[in-house]
Structure formats: C-alpha cells, structure tokens
Motif scaffolding. Structure first.
Motif, PDB file in Angstrom:
ATOM      1  N   ALA A 133       0.687  -1.086   0.095  1.00 29.75           N
ATOM      2  CA  ALA A 133      -0.018  -0.010   0.074  1.00 29.75           C
ATOM      3  C   ALA A 133       0.825   1.228  -0.093  1.00 29.75           C
ATOM      4  N   SER A 134       2.024   1.227   0.589  1.00 24.69           N
ATOM      5  CA  SER A 134       3.037   2.493   0.667  1.00 24.69           C
ATOM      6  C   SER A 134       3.497   2.632  -0.724  1.00 24.69           C
ATOM      7  N   ASP A 135       3.517   1.709  -1.602  1.00 25.11           N
ATOM      8  CA  ASP A 135       4.430   1.809  -2.885  1.00 25.11           C
ATOM      9  C   ASP A 135       3.526   2.861  -3.730  1.00 25.11           C
ATOM     10  N   PRO A 136       4.178   3.650  -4.530  1.00 21.62           N
ATOM     11  CA  PRO A 136       3.515   4.616  -5.251  1.00 21.62           C
ATOM     12  C   PRO A 136       2.743   3.953  -6.292  1.00 21.62           C
ATOM     13  N   ARG A 137       3.154   2.795  -6.900  1.00 23.68           N
ATOM     14  CA  ARG A 137       2.309   2.074  -8.047  1.00 23.68           C
ATOM     15  C   ARG A 137       0.907   1.823  -7.143  1.00 23.68           C
ATOM     16  N   ALA A 138       0.709   1.666  -6.016  1.00 19.30           N
ATOM     17  CA  ALA A 138      -0.553   1.445  -5.608  1.00 19.30           C
ATOM     18  C   ALA A 138      -1.402   2.684  -5.188  1.00 19.30           C
ATOM     19  N   ASN A 139      -0.899   3.844  -5.388  1.00 22.19           N
ATOM     20  CA  ASN A 139      -1.437   5.258  -5.411  1.00 22.19           C
ATOM     21  C   ASN A 139      -2.350   5.329  -6.757  1.00 22.19           C
ATOM     22  N   VAL A 140      -3.470   5.274  -6.587  1.00 26.95           N
ATOM     23  CA  VAL A 140      -4.229   5.332  -7.626  1.00 26.95           C
ATOM     24  C   VAL A 140      -4.254   7.128  -8.383  1.00 26.95           C
ATOM     25  N   VAL A 141      -4.202   7.701  -7.306  1.00 26.96           N
ATOM     26  CA  VAL A 141      -4.369   9.192  -7.711  1.00 26.96           C
ATOM     27  C   VAL A 141      -3.077   9.580  -8.641  1.00 26.96           C
ATOM     28  N   PHE A 142      -1.944   9.011  -8.066  1.00 28.40           N
ATOM     29  CA  PHE A 142      -0.493   9.426  -8.913  1.00 28.40           C
ATOM     30  C   PHE A 142      -0.550   8.623 -10.282  1.00 28.40           C
ATOM     31  N   LEU A 143      -1.023   7.547 -10.422  1.00 29.50           N
ATOM     32  CA  LEU A 143      -1.348   6.695 -11.599  1.00 29.50           C
ATOM     33  C   LEU A 143      -2.193   7.506 -12.388  1.00 29.50           C
ATOM     34  N   GLU A 144      -3.346   8.026 -12.211  1.00 24.62           N
ATOM     35  CA  GLU A 144      -4.136   9.067 -12.922  1.00 24.62           C
ATOM     36  C   GLU A 144      -3.503  10.045 -13.329  1.00 24.62           C
ATOM     37  N   LEU A 180      -1.743  -3.617 -18.754  1.00 24.45           N
ATOM     38  CA  LEU A 180      -0.836  -4.267 -17.647  1.00 24.45           C
ATOM     39  C   LEU A 180       0.324  -3.825 -17.686  1.00 24.45           C
ATOM     40  N   ILE A 181       0.968  -3.737 -16.297  1.00 22.47           N
ATOM     41  CA  ILE A 181       2.331  -3.298 -16.199  1.00 22.47           C
ATOM     42  C   ILE A 181       2.800  -3.954 -15.032  1.00 22.47           C
ATOM     43  N   ASP A 182       4.021  -4.491 -15.289  1.00 23.60           N
ATOM     44  CA  ASP A 182       4.551  -5.209 -14.237  1.00 23.60           C
ATOM     45  C   ASP A 182       5.323  -4.288 -13.158  1.00 23.60           C
ATOM     46  N   ASP A 183       5.556  -4.896 -11.926  1.00 20.78           N
ATOM     47  CA  ASP A 183       6.186  -4.309 -10.758  1.00 20.78           C
ATOM     48  C   ASP A 183       7.537  -3.976 -10.783  1.00 20.78           C
TER      49      ASP A 183
END
Length: 117
Positions: A11-22, A70-73
C-alpha cells in the motif's frame, strides 16, 4: 474472470497510489492531445507478462477489448504505464494502437519527466 487475493505491491508503494497513476495518465493524455476514459490498469509481478503476439516477456501490455493496461512491478512500471497509455490513446483516436511504434507520441509523451509522490 480475474481474481486476485493479494496485491502485488504494498500500500505504501507509489504504484498502489491510484491518484498518482491517474496523474501520469492525464499527463500523457495532455501531451498526446487525445482524451479517452482511463483504462483499467493491473499491476502484475515482474516477469509474468508475456505478449500473445510474440511470446516474449514485456514490462507492459495493452489490450483493446476490454480496455486493459497491464504493467509489471519492475523499475520500468512508470515508463511502461506511459508507453501503454500511448498505445491506448492511439487506439481510441485512430482505431490503431500503433504496434510498430511509428507515432512520435512514443518519444515525446513517454519520456516526459514526472515527480514521485
């Protein structure tokens, strides 16, 4: 059906931050000058994305029906999201996702700098 019991990223990973991805999506959308509803984005474990076209592993893939990115981690996650967003936007604007990467949008919009949250 797609079922996931546990997220790939913490959850702390920026890739889990939907606002950042948007925000990344909107940045590429603005650069391209093409608007389309944001696709579903799924983050997968590194090394699990294999293209049905060439059978090779990829850091990101775009499917048009339904609209899924789809993106990888891996360390390439953000580059991959921007790259696949260009495919997605071209598909919506032109009906062709440009699998041969001839559009200048791949160079101009994927390489845009961004700040981490």
């Amino acid at each position: 059906m797609r079922l996931r019991y546990a997220p790939v990223v913490e959850a702390s990973d920026p890739r889990a931050n939907v606002v950042f991805l948007e925000q990344l999506y909107q940045m590429v959308e603005a650069c391209a000058g093409i608007q389309a509803p944001a696709p579903l984005v799924v983050v997968e474990k590194q090394g699990t994305l294999v293209s049905p076209l060439d059978g090779l592993p990829h850091a990101g893939l775009f499917y048009a029906d339904p609209d899924v990115v789809l993106i990888d981690d891996s360390a390439w996650s953000y580059w991959s999201l921007k790259h696949e967003t260009v495919h997605y936007l071209l598909h919506h604007a032109l009906g062709n996702s440009d699998p041969n990467h001839t559009s200048s949008l791949f160079a101009t919009c994927v390489e845009l700098p961004f700040a981490m949250p």
